[in-house]
Scaffold this motif. Sequence first.
Motif, PDB file in Angstrom:
ATOM      1  N   ASN A 700     -30.089 -16.367 -29.900  1.00  0.00           N
ATOM      2  CA  ASN A 700     -30.297 -16.113 -28.497  1.00  0.00           C
ATOM      3  C   ASN A 700     -31.057 -17.205 -27.915  1.00  0.00           C
ATOM      4  OD1 ASN A 700     -31.239 -14.979 -26.118  1.00  0.00           O
ATOM      5  ND2 ASN A 700     -31.249 -12.951 -26.956  1.00  0.00           N
ATOM      6  N   VAL A 701     -30.773 -17.873 -26.771  1.00  0.00           N
ATOM      7  CA  VAL A 701     -31.412 -18.910 -26.241  1.00  0.00           C
ATOM      8  C   VAL A 701     -32.763 -18.514 -25.726  1.00  0.00           C
ATOM      9  CG1 VAL A 701     -30.443 -18.581 -23.921  1.00  0.00           C
ATOM     10  CG2 VAL A 701     -31.272 -21.044 -24.649  1.00  0.00           C
ATOM     11  N   GLU A 702     -32.869 -17.384 -25.577  1.00  0.00           N
ATOM     12  CA  GLU A 702     -34.091 -16.800 -24.807  1.00  0.00           C
ATOM     13  C   GLU A 702     -35.118 -16.316 -25.896  1.00  0.00           C
ATOM     14  OE1 GLU A 702     -33.598 -14.327 -20.974  1.00  0.00           O
ATOM     15  OE2 GLU A 702     -31.876 -13.564 -21.951  1.00  0.00           O
ATOM     16  N   LYS A 703     -34.647 -16.355 -27.255  1.00  0.00           N
ATOM     17  CA  LYS A 703     -35.633 -15.839 -28.215  1.00  0.00           C
ATOM     18  C   LYS A 703     -35.781 -17.275 -29.366  1.00  0.00           C
ATOM     19  CE  LYS A 703     -34.604 -11.134 -27.920  1.00  0.00           C
ATOM     20  NZ  LYS A 703     -34.091  -9.803 -28.676  1.00  0.00           N
ATOM     21  N   LEU A 704     -35.397 -18.508 -28.712  1.00  0.00           N
ATOM     22  CA  LEU A 704     -35.564 -19.547 -29.768  1.00  0.00           C
ATOM     23  C   LEU A 704     -37.118 -19.991 -29.973  1.00  0.00           C
ATOM     24  CD1 LEU A 704     -32.724 -22.116 -28.531  1.00  0.00           C
ATOM     25  CD2 LEU A 704     -32.660 -20.488 -30.281  1.00  0.00           C
ATOM     26  N   PRO A 705     -37.424 -20.042 -31.067  1.00  0.00           N
ATOM     27  CA  PRO A 705     -38.881 -20.565 -31.403  1.00  0.00           C
ATOM     28  C   PRO A 705     -39.155 -21.536 -30.778  1.00  0.00           C
ATOM     29  CG  PRO A 705     -37.676 -20.761 -33.310  1.00  0.00           C
ATOM     30  CD  PRO A 705     -36.627 -20.160 -32.396  1.00  0.00           C
ATOM     31  N   ASP A 706     -40.332 -21.902 -30.383  1.00  0.00           N
ATOM     32  CA  ASP A 706     -40.989 -23.134 -29.766  1.00  0.00           C
ATOM     33  C   ASP A 706     -40.402 -24.351 -30.433  1.00  0.00           C
ATOM     34  OD1 ASP A 706     -44.120 -21.527 -28.373  1.00  0.00           O
ATOM     35  OD2 ASP A 706     -42.166 -21.547 -27.496  1.00  0.00           O
ATOM     36  N   GLU A 707     -40.551 -24.301 -31.912  1.00  0.00           N
ATOM     37  CA  GLU A 707     -40.214 -25.520 -32.501  1.00  0.00           C
ATOM     38  C   GLU A 707     -38.903 -26.055 -32.219  1.00  0.00           C
ATOM     39  OE1 GLU A 707     -40.784 -25.123 -36.570  1.00  0.00           O
ATOM     40  OE2 GLU A 707     -40.156 -27.062 -37.297  1.00  0.00           O
TER      41      GLU A 707
END
Length: 850
Positions: A700-707
């Motif tokens: 989910n693009v909205e939940k991708l980690p910052d890294e």
Amino acid sequence: MKLETTFNPTDYLGQLHQALNDNLPDTVMKLATRLAEQDASLPIAELFSATQWLRDCGHSDQAIALYGSWLEHTTSPVAYAVQFNLAVCLNDTKDDVAAEAAYRRALELNSDFIEAHLNLGTLLERHGQFEDALALWRNVITIARRKPDIDPVLHVQALNNLGRLLELLKRLPEAEQMLAQSLKIDPKQPKVLTHFVHLRQKQCEWPVYCEIDGVAPDDMQQATSALAMLSASNDPARQLAASRNYVEEHVDTHLNPLADPNGYAHKRLRIGYLSSDLHAHAVAILTAELFELHDRTKVEVYGFCWSSEDGSPIRARIINAMDHFIRIGEMSDEQAARCIRSHEIDILVDLHGLTQGTRPNILSWRPVPVQITYLGFPGPTGLPCIDYVVADKFVLPPELAPYFTERPLYMPHSFQINDRQREIGPCPTRDDCDLPNDAFVFCSFNNNFKITEEVFETWMRILSRVPGSVLWLVSDHESVRNNLRANAQRLGVDPDRLLFAGRVSPAAYLARYQVADLFLDTIPFNAGTTASDALWAGLPLLTCVGRTFSSRMAGSLLMAVDLPQLITYDLQEYEDKAVYLAGQPDQIAAMKRQLQENRLSCSLFDSPQFVRDLENIFKEIAVQTTQEIKQTPINNVHNVDVLNFMRADFTGIVEVGSSSGALARAYRNINPACSYVGIEIDEDYAEASKQHCTEVIYGNVEKLPDETFSKLGDAQCWVFADALEHLYDPWQLLRRIKQNACSGVEVIACIPNAQYWGIQSTLNSGRFIYQDSGLLDRTHIRWLTRITIIDLFNANGFQVVEMISRILQQPSEEMIAGIRQIASASGADPDMAVQDAIPFQYVVRAVAVN
């Protein structure tokens, strides 16, 4: 183009021709108008060319103005032709008042102008001025007598118009006369022959296949409609051939199916009923309780209807019985099909078949995975888009199934549903019905076109063998009564033994059966609803079964009321049984008692059990999927407009919702060196897009980690081809994209328009029903308009630099008027409201700004 200041007709004509070639409407109008203002300077050929060209370019108003200018300044003897063309143009713009005036002016200038008589008659018919329309078309016939050299095509058109309208007005002998004259002029008119044959059936004009010069008997048989063939032939092969002829001539069998062939996953089965007979009609009389008795814990009932609003109690009852009642009368066939598709119907039951007013191309779009024919047409439809026909093993035994294109769905008892709510009025006396008290009364209240010469001759032999008996019939047409009486006289039977019932209320009509002794059925087109009426009222019915569905209907009903002794298998047996029963009053009385006592317990009128059986069959044939609904159906075709917005020199692209990778494939064919990253929330789709993207991130693009997100900072472009509306917080995601970008970044998106006129219509009708794809995709979380799209980007550090509209279908004039009215009422700009309602989607390119 520069216009000359001095008037030179030759120069102006040359410039006009050049403007036409250069597609310059304003210049065409100026030049043509200047020429028109000079008497005879604009030749009629150029006038017609210019006006037609303006109309073709969508400038009908200018064409009308040019016609008016020419007529105002001319004394030409051919002005009548220009008035006619002006009328046609006005008619196209729906200015009927002005069109009528122009047609009448054309006739004032040339009273023998055939085309004006024809067109004006059509216009007046449309406005209900039937006698005036008939008078105009009769004028053409009068002119033809004076002018033998009249164009035969126009002469035939006038005769056919007369025949068609006279038939609608129930003036059947006159209608037949007009069509006979038409066929004498041009015998090669299959459609006219079709009407001619059925007209003769309706009037009991025998033989139906009469002699007309130039028309072979085979031509008449070939032209016999599918409905007329049910009465004309007991041969199942001929009935199937007639239906296939209709399909070949009138049905588009090459349309792309709209329905999902995998079906749906509804908790309750969605059953749709399609008909134009959901008013005071035999089909409605039979089916009213069917709609009411459906088990709402198992099914959801939809009515798709183009019936007339007749204000009848039966119509009100049917509308009330539907969970959803959708009027499709103003829709095109395609629009109606798409409307049906939008409701995700599991099974569509066509109650119309090939009867008058049918719209088979709705079914040809296959808006539903399973489509069934029932009741409306008791024969093979020949429609390849129909899967099944509801039947029983008496009405459609297995040996006759090969003559149907539909597969039989066998009900355990009778095929026919019935309404137990039908009220039977107080029993009248024979005096009330103008019947003799001491006679044996045979009756047959079937439609007149079902009465064949062979059946009538059998009836007359029955009357001859049963002294003092009478035959009670029904007919609204004096021509039918006269024809039947004349045939009785010819066969040696006193015409006064034929009695005709008048029209009464439904309850009084049912009560009337109780004063008759025996119903005589017709063959090869049996009584259907009428047979149920007689049996419901307690009147025994004698039938003769044949080799077709239509000739076995009454036999099926008799089996379902446990009176098989009233079924015969040839006309001699039928005749003998009728004569025998006329002499057995005790047997007649016993059968009447049986019908009365068992009325609610016999299978024919056990409607609750019928509905349960039908629902069980529907459950077996429904196509239903149990799979979890995908995020959206996978898309194997790239969005061309999005691709056109993507610069060919990008070094890095991120596409959110890469689906099958179709867009990645198309772009990398242009720029193979580009790093193209897809982000896909569906695992199957992510796997599919790997073959075209350089990398695919499943998640989910909205939940991708910052890294993970920071690694995408080098991308010069983010693409959302129908993906932004699926996000919970697109505002936050846009900010995150800008904040992580290493340098200038742009976003390209295709976004549905929540202001689209189709959405407005859906909201106003209360039919905002989620679907698996399209504007009403059930996974759409955000709904955006042109203004909110711009605000979305502006509020999060982007500026929209390009924005185009994707237009699917233009709204109707009525819809435009409604949008304008709502906009005005809410203080908005009506013009802008209409403009913003037309796009189906917007494609946007926005760039990050400091």
